[in-house]
Design an enzyme around this catalytic site. Structure first.
Site, short mmCIF file in Angstrom:
data_model
loop_
_atom_site.label_atom_id
_atom_site.label_comp_id
_atom_site.label_asym_id
_atom_site.label_seq_id
_atom_site.Cartn_x
_atom_site.Cartn_y
_atom_site.Cartn_z
N ASN A 175 -2.53 12.94 -3.36
CA ASN A 175 -3.65 13.38 -4.20
C ASN A 175 -4.10 14.79 -3.85
OD1 ASN A 175 -4.05 11.27 -6.01
ND2 ASN A 175 -5.33 10.10 -4.61
N ASP A 230 -2.17 9.12 -9.93
CA ASP A 230 -2.17 8.01 -10.88
C ASP A 230 -0.75 7.70 -11.37
OD1 ASP A 230 -4.89 7.81 -10.65
OD2 ASP A 230 -5.35 8.84 -12.54
N GLU A 279 -5.00 2.34 -3.98
CA GLU A 279 -3.54 2.38 -3.98
C GLU A 279 -2.93 1.11 -3.39
OE1 GLU A 279 -4.77 4.37 -0.07
OE2 GLU A 279 -5.57 4.05 -2.06
N HIS A 313 -5.12 14.22 -8.63
CA HIS A 313 -5.27 12.79 -8.92
C HIS A 313 -4.42 12.33 -10.10
CE1 HIS A 313 -8.49 11.89 -6.05
NE2 HIS A 313 -8.96 13.10 -6.31
N ASP A 317 0.85 -1.19 0.00
CA ASP A 317 0.00 0.00 0.00
C ASP A 317 0.89 1.25 0.00
OD1 ASP A 317 -3.01 0.88 0.66
OD2 ASP A 317 -1.63 2.21 1.72
#
Length: 364
Positions: free
Chosen positions: A242, A251, A277, A247, A234
């Site tokens: 973010n 990504d 994530e 975002h 994670d």
């Protein structure tokens, strides 16, 4: 009248203990044999939507769990009756499905037969043209004038060449059209299969592919005791990334993580996006020690990497870390139990400082 008591011989107790141990051993053996048979029955199923194979596999998993956990004969009998009905119903549905497919194939064969008859008619027409030309050439021999013979032969040969070229062109065109159509269908099928099992953003396998792969590994391990390790990974503080950069940068972080992982794992290792994530890495034939070594290697590689955010952020550099939780397959495990341990280990890693590897052994 008096009562006489005799002290039981210790050998009788030992004999009874041995018999009880033998019964317990036989019970474990039968349970393992039943679980193995249920795994093989699951393999007998086909991943066909119309047959609802997923539901059938879950029924077999439930039945396997009942045999493992329940000690009451009445409950085991009820589970067996329910499982038996499920197996019989699935087999009957499977027979019906393949009977329908068989009839469809017969229809397709009939269509192909008719199509071939059309092609055959074209060949008959072509053969007839060639035959007519051969008769015409034969009649030339009846001519007396050499010049007429030569001119006639030349004319008939030219006509034959035209007929042959037309046939070749027509046949080649049909082959090219069919080849293009088949290649297009093959390409579409491969794309659809890949898309259904791949995460669109990162290119890693998706959750569905991971679940299917993990289920197959668990089934295989039930029969052969083949080891494997599951790493849950994670991204630390991903929400903050973010919120700070948007975002799109978030990504890009996930894509960079997958790219880095792919450079560090084996060809047979299975990397998938679990959700958001969070990612999973499955290492076939790996011990806990091997998994810890690999998890630590990935952690350090991510920590030491730096990513340029681009002109929008003044070429600012971003670093991030990940946390890893690890479990390994244990006897009696299911997909749920082995995943839960890895997930709990990941939670402990996040809770105790992040940017670290925690194994199932560290769980209380």
């Amino acid at each position: 009248m008096g009562f006489f008591f005799t002290k039981k011989d210790d050998s009788d107790k030992e004999s009874l203990t041995e018999k009880l141990d033998e019964c317990a051993g036989q019970r474990q053996l039968f349970q393992q044999a039943l679980k193995s048979l249920l795994v093989l029955i699951k393999d007998f199923s086909f991943d066909i939507k119309e047959l609802d194979a997923d539901k059938f596999k879950k029924q077999m998993d439930t039945l396997s769990g009942e045999f493992s956990l329940s000690n009451k004969i009445s409950r085991i009998e009820a589970a067996f009756d329910s499982g038996k009905d499920a197996i019989i119903n699935y087999i009957n549905n499977k027979k019906s499905y393949f009977k329908e497919r068989e009839n469809e194939l017969k229809s397709i064969i009939d269509l192909l037969t008719k199509g071939l008859s059309v092609i055959n008619e074209e060949n008959i027409e072509f053969n007839q043209k060639i035959y007519d030309k051969s008769i015409a050439i034969g009649n030339i021999t009846l001519l007396d004038d050499i010049k007429k013979i030569k001119d006639s032969i030349k004319s008939e040969v030219e006509h034959m060449q035209v007929v042959i070229r037309e046939k070749q062109t027509s046949g080649q065109r049909q082959i090219e059209i069919l080849t293009r159509e088949l290649n297009a269908l093959k390409c579409d099928l491969e794309k659809a299969q890949t898309a259904s099992m791949t995460d669109g953003l990162t290119g890693a396998y998706n959750r569905l592919a991971m679940d299917n792969y993990l289920e197959k590994l668990v089934d295989k391990s039930v029969i052969s005791n083949a080891p494997f390790a599951l790493l849950m990974m994670d991204v630390d503080n991903f929400k903050k990334i973010n919120d700070s950069y948007g975002h799109q940068i978030g990504d890009s972080v996930l894509v960079a993580l997958i790219r880095q992982c792919k450079e560090l794992i084996r060809k047979e290792d299975f990397l998938a996006r679990y959700g958001g994530e969070e990612f999973t890495l499955i290492l076939p034939n790996a011990s806990l020690k091997n998994a810890v070594k690999k998890g630590t290697e990935i952690c350090r590689a991510i920590e030491l990497s730096c990513y340029v955010l681009g002109e929008k952020f003044g070429d600012q550099k971003l670093s991030f870390t990940i946390s890893v939780g690890i479990s390994t397959f244990q006897k009696g495990d299911t997909v749920k139990t082995v995943t839960e341990r890895a997930d709990n280990a990941l939670y402990l890693a996040k809770k105790t400082g992040k940017n670290k590897v925690v194994t199932e052994k560290e769980l209380k």
